[in-house]
Enzyme design. Structure first.
Site, PDB file in Angstrom:
ATOM      1  N   LYS A  44      -2.956   5.790  -4.231  1.00  0.00           N
ATOM      2  CA  LYS A  44      -4.108   6.664  -3.954  1.00  0.00           C
ATOM      3  C   LYS A  44      -3.909   8.030  -4.591  1.00  0.00           C
ATOM      4  O   LYS A  44      -2.792   8.554  -4.617  1.00  0.00           O
ATOM      5  CB  LYS A  44      -4.272   6.855  -2.431  1.00  0.00           C
ATOM      6  CG  LYS A  44      -4.143   5.582  -1.626  1.00  0.00           C
ATOM      7  CD  LYS A  44      -4.417   5.766  -0.150  1.00  0.00           C
ATOM      8  CE  LYS A  44      -3.993   4.545   0.657  1.00  0.00           C
ATOM      9  NZ  LYS A  44      -2.568   4.498   1.014  1.00  0.00           N
TER      10      LYS A  44
ATOM     11  N   ASP B 220       0.836  -1.200   0.000  1.00  0.00           N
ATOM     12  CA  ASP B 220       0.000   0.000   0.000  1.00  0.00           C
ATOM     13  C   ASP B 220       0.871   1.251   0.000  1.00  0.00           C
ATOM     14  O   ASP B 220       1.702   1.442   0.888  1.00  0.00           O
ATOM     15  CB  ASP B 220      -0.870   0.018   1.266  1.00  0.00           C
ATOM     16  CG  ASP B 220      -1.809   1.218   1.284  1.00  0.00           C
ATOM     17  OD1 ASP B 220      -2.857   1.149   0.614  1.00  0.00           O
ATOM     18  OD2 ASP B 220      -1.482   2.223   1.943  1.00  0.00           O
TER      19      ASP B 220
ATOM     20  N   HIS C  19      -8.002   9.106  -2.063  1.00  0.00           N
ATOM     21  CA  HIS C  19      -7.391   9.054  -0.727  1.00  0.00           C
ATOM     22  C   HIS C  19      -8.332   9.609   0.357  1.00  0.00           C
ATOM     23  O   HIS C  19      -8.450   9.034   1.440  1.00  0.00           O
ATOM     24  CB  HIS C  19      -6.080   9.842  -0.754  1.00  0.00           C
ATOM     25  CG  HIS C  19      -5.104   9.455   0.310  1.00  0.00           C
ATOM     26  ND1 HIS C  19      -3.742   9.532   0.124  1.00  0.00           N
ATOM     27  CD2 HIS C  19      -5.274   9.010   1.569  1.00  0.00           C
ATOM     28  CE1 HIS C  19      -3.131   9.131   1.230  1.00  0.00           C
ATOM     29  NE2 HIS C  19      -4.038   8.821   2.133  1.00  0.00           N
TER      30      HIS C  19
ATOM     31  N   TYR D 278       2.389  10.035  -0.270  1.00  0.00           N
ATOM     32  CA  TYR D 278       3.453   9.564   0.625  1.00  0.00           C
ATOM     33  C   TYR D 278       4.837   9.967   0.120  1.00  0.00           C
ATOM     34  O   TYR D 278       5.817   9.865   0.859  1.00  0.00           O
ATOM     35  CB  TYR D 278       3.413   8.036   0.801  1.00  0.00           C
ATOM     36  CG  TYR D 278       2.161   7.493   1.462  1.00  0.00           C
ATOM     37  CD1 TYR D 278       1.217   8.332   2.047  1.00  0.00           C
ATOM     38  CD2 TYR D 278       1.913   6.129   1.509  1.00  0.00           C
ATOM     39  CE1 TYR D 278       0.064   7.827   2.641  1.00  0.00           C
ATOM     40  CE2 TYR D 278       0.759   5.618   2.110  1.00  0.00           C
ATOM     41  CZ  TYR D 278      -0.160   6.483   2.661  1.00  0.00           C
ATOM     42  OH  TYR D 278      -1.298   5.967   3.248  1.00  0.00           O
TER      43      TYR D 278
HETATM   44  N1  LIG Z   1      -5.787   5.823   3.646  1.00  0.00           N
HETATM   45  C1  LIG Z   1      -5.316   6.571   4.596  1.00  0.00           C
HETATM   46  O1  LIG Z   1      -5.710   7.745   4.780  1.00  0.00           O
HETATM   47  C2  LIG Z   1      -4.288   6.010   5.527  1.00  0.00           C
HETATM   48  C3  LIG Z   1      -4.026   6.646   6.764  1.00  0.00           C
HETATM   49  C4  LIG Z   1      -3.091   6.076   7.619  1.00  0.00           C
HETATM   50  C5  LIG Z   1      -2.425   4.895   7.253  1.00  0.00           C
HETATM   51  N2  LIG Z   1      -2.663   4.326   6.037  1.00  0.00           N
HETATM   52  C6  LIG Z   1      -1.950   3.093   5.601  1.00  0.00           C
HETATM   53  O2  LIG Z   1      -1.938   2.154   6.685  1.00  0.00           O
HETATM   54  C7  LIG Z   1      -0.589   1.790   6.975  1.00  0.00           C
HETATM   55  C8  LIG Z   1      -0.423   1.423   8.439  1.00  0.00           C
HETATM   56  O3  LIG Z   1      -0.863   2.455   9.294  1.00  0.00           O
HETATM   57  P1  LIG Z   1       0.123   3.327  10.202  1.00  0.00           P
HETATM   58  O4  LIG Z   1       1.445   3.418   9.542  1.00  0.00           O
HETATM   59  O5  LIG Z   1      -0.616   4.583  10.502  1.00  0.00           O
HETATM   60  O6  LIG Z   1       0.220   2.585  11.595  1.00  0.00           O
HETATM   61  P2  LIG Z   1       0.156   1.111  12.199  1.00  0.00           P
HETATM   62  O7  LIG Z   1       0.462   0.089  11.168  1.00  0.00           O
HETATM   63  O8  LIG Z   1      -1.096   1.020  12.978  1.00  0.00           O
HETATM   64  O9  LIG Z   1       1.334   1.185  13.259  1.00  0.00           O
HETATM   65  C9  LIG Z   1       2.663   1.436  12.874  1.00  0.00           C
HETATM   66  C10 LIG Z   1       3.491   1.520  14.131  1.00  0.00           C
HETATM   67  O10 LIG Z   1       3.550   0.233  14.751  1.00  0.00           O
HETATM   68  C11 LIG Z   1       4.899  -0.130  14.951  1.00  0.00           C
HETATM   69  N3  LIG Z   1       5.017  -1.577  14.746  1.00  0.00           N
HETATM   70  C12 LIG Z   1       4.688  -2.252  13.623  1.00  0.00           C
HETATM   71  N4  LIG Z   1       4.888  -3.579  13.811  1.00  0.00           N
HETATM   72  C13 LIG Z   1       5.343  -3.730  15.071  1.00  0.00           C
HETATM   73  C14 LIG Z   1       5.729  -4.861  15.830  1.00  0.00           C
HETATM   74  N5  LIG Z   1       5.652  -6.094  15.334  1.00  0.00           N
HETATM   75  N6  LIG Z   1       6.181  -4.642  17.110  1.00  0.00           N
HETATM   76  C15 LIG Z   1       6.240  -3.406  17.617  1.00  0.00           C
HETATM   77  N7  LIG Z   1       5.888  -2.289  16.936  1.00  0.00           N
HETATM   78  C16 LIG Z   1       5.441  -2.459  15.676  1.00  0.00           C
HETATM   79  C17 LIG Z   1       5.673   0.627  13.922  1.00  0.00           C
HETATM   80  O11 LIG Z   1       6.969   0.803  14.376  1.00  0.00           O
HETATM   81  P3  LIG Z   1       8.239   0.633  13.403  1.00  0.00           P
HETATM   82  O12 LIG Z   1       7.910   1.391  12.157  1.00  0.00           O
HETATM   83  O13 LIG Z   1       9.350   1.180  14.213  1.00  0.00           O
HETATM   84  O14 LIG Z   1       8.371  -0.835  13.106  1.00  0.00           O
HETATM   85  C18 LIG Z   1       4.904   1.946  13.870  1.00  0.00           C
HETATM   86  O15 LIG Z   1       5.288   2.785  14.930  1.00  0.00           O
HETATM   87  C19 LIG Z   1       0.193   3.035   6.530  1.00  0.00           C
HETATM   88  O16 LIG Z   1       1.565   2.765   6.397  1.00  0.00           O
HETATM   89  C20 LIG Z   1      -0.508   3.363   5.240  1.00  0.00           C
HETATM   90  O17 LIG Z   1      -0.060   2.502   4.210  1.00  0.00           O
HETATM   91  C21 LIG Z   1      -3.607   4.847   5.181  1.00  0.00           C
END
Ligand SMILES: NC(=O)c1ccc[n+]([C@@H]2O[C@H](COP(=O)([O-])OP(=O)(O)OC[C@H]3O[C@@H](n4cnc5c(N)ncnc54)[C@H](OP(=O)(O)O)[C@@H]3O)[C@@H](O)[C@H]2O)c1
Length: 277
Positions: free
Chosen positions: A79, A49, A112, A54
């Protein structure tokens, strides 16, 4: 876990097969993004994704090219940024994405965020045109609350709504809509952007299975019909850990306990967000 098992973990919406566990790339750029995507694919992720906004599509594309995985085996989402949704802008954005990602098509193109200043039909018809040209396989939306998602489905063959969804944020209207209309509900920020990773109740459930709070949250999401999840992780260890979620089962009591953690936590709520369900 063996790669074959990961490949088997797909769901089908509207006849389209999609890997349930994807890799999110928000806030990873440059060589880190290239390396993360290459590593994720080699670990077994088959769903990536990204987004125009980004600023990492070229890096993601290099990761895709560097990995020893066929392009055709990867479900790639990008997106369109919400401030440029008029038809000519849609085309320009998608062509920029294809150029930067160095691919001929994306599997899923999402709006998006909704933009009330541009008629939805204009944007969706422009996206459908790109689909007819083979540059996009499927159309979708992101951050669309249920009423707006219903509107989108009436206009064009939308297969997905990508929204924030995790144990701290229930999405009953969208879950119901996804089941009713055979939509993919992609759970973004499945760890509440990291906030639920030390939740005591999730940790307790995890302890019974030798799993972490994050792995429990992913299992809980992926057990639900129509739901995919796209965790982001910067390190190899975390990316690998997030794949280790297919070798245990939650009981219905555990699932109920996890659902009861919902508390309206929304980590993505910018000034341009729509009125949520
Ligand atoms: N459509 C939209 O508007 C939208 C909005 C937000 C997000 N997204 C998508 O969703 C994806 C994921 O969401 P997100 O990046 O907001 O947050 P998330 O996946 O909920 O959380 C990411 C956080 O969790 C930590 N983490 C991941 N795996 C871990 C593990 N096994 N143990 C400990 N910590 C862990 C990461 O740390 P580290 O990085 O240090 O590993 C980071 O700080 C985004 O990257 C994006 O592609 C889309």
């Amino acid at each position: 876990m063996p790669r074959e098992d990961i490949h088997g973990r797909t769901l089908t919406v509207q006849g389209v097969e999609i890997p349930k566990l994807g890799f999110g790339t928000w806030e990873i750029t440059g060589r880190d993004a290239t390396e993360a995507v290459r590593d994720a694919l080699e670990l077994g992720y088959r769903h990536i994704d990204t987004a125009r906004a980004y600023g990492n599509e070229a890096d993601v594309g290099r990761g895709l090219a560097d990995a020893s995985v066929d392009r055709g085996d990867v479900f790639l989402t990008t997106k369109l940024w919400y401030s440029r949704l008029r038809p000519a802008e849609v085309r320009e954005q998608l062509e920029g994405s294809l150029r930067d990602l160095a691919v001929d098509y994306v599997d899923l193109l999402l709006i998006h965020w909704p933009n009330p200043d541009v008629p939805l039909a204009q944007t969706l018809h422009a996206m459908a045109q790109l689909r007819d040209e083979g540059k996009v396989r499927h159309l979708g939306v992101s951050n669309f609350p249920s009423a707006l998602a219903r509107e989108a489905i009436e206009i064009a063959p939308v297969i997905a709504d990508q929204v924030e969804y995790h144990p701290y944020l229930a999405q009953p209207e969208l879950v119901a809509l996804a089941r009713e209309r055979d939509l993919l509900l992609t759970a973004y920020s499945p760890f509440a952007h990291g906030r639920l990773l030390d939740d005591p109740a999730l940790e307790e459930v995890g302890a019974a299975h030798g799993k972490s709070a994050g792995q429990v949250a992913l299992r809980w999401l992926l057990d639900q019909p129509q739901v995919a999840a796209i965790p982001k992780a910067s390190s190899h260890g975390n990316r690998a850990a997030n794949l280790e979620v297919f070798d245990f089962e939650l009981s219905s009591e555990e699932r109920g306990r996890i659902a009861s953690l919902a508390r309206g936590v929304r980590t993505a709520n910018p000034s341009w967000a729509p009125r949520w369900d």
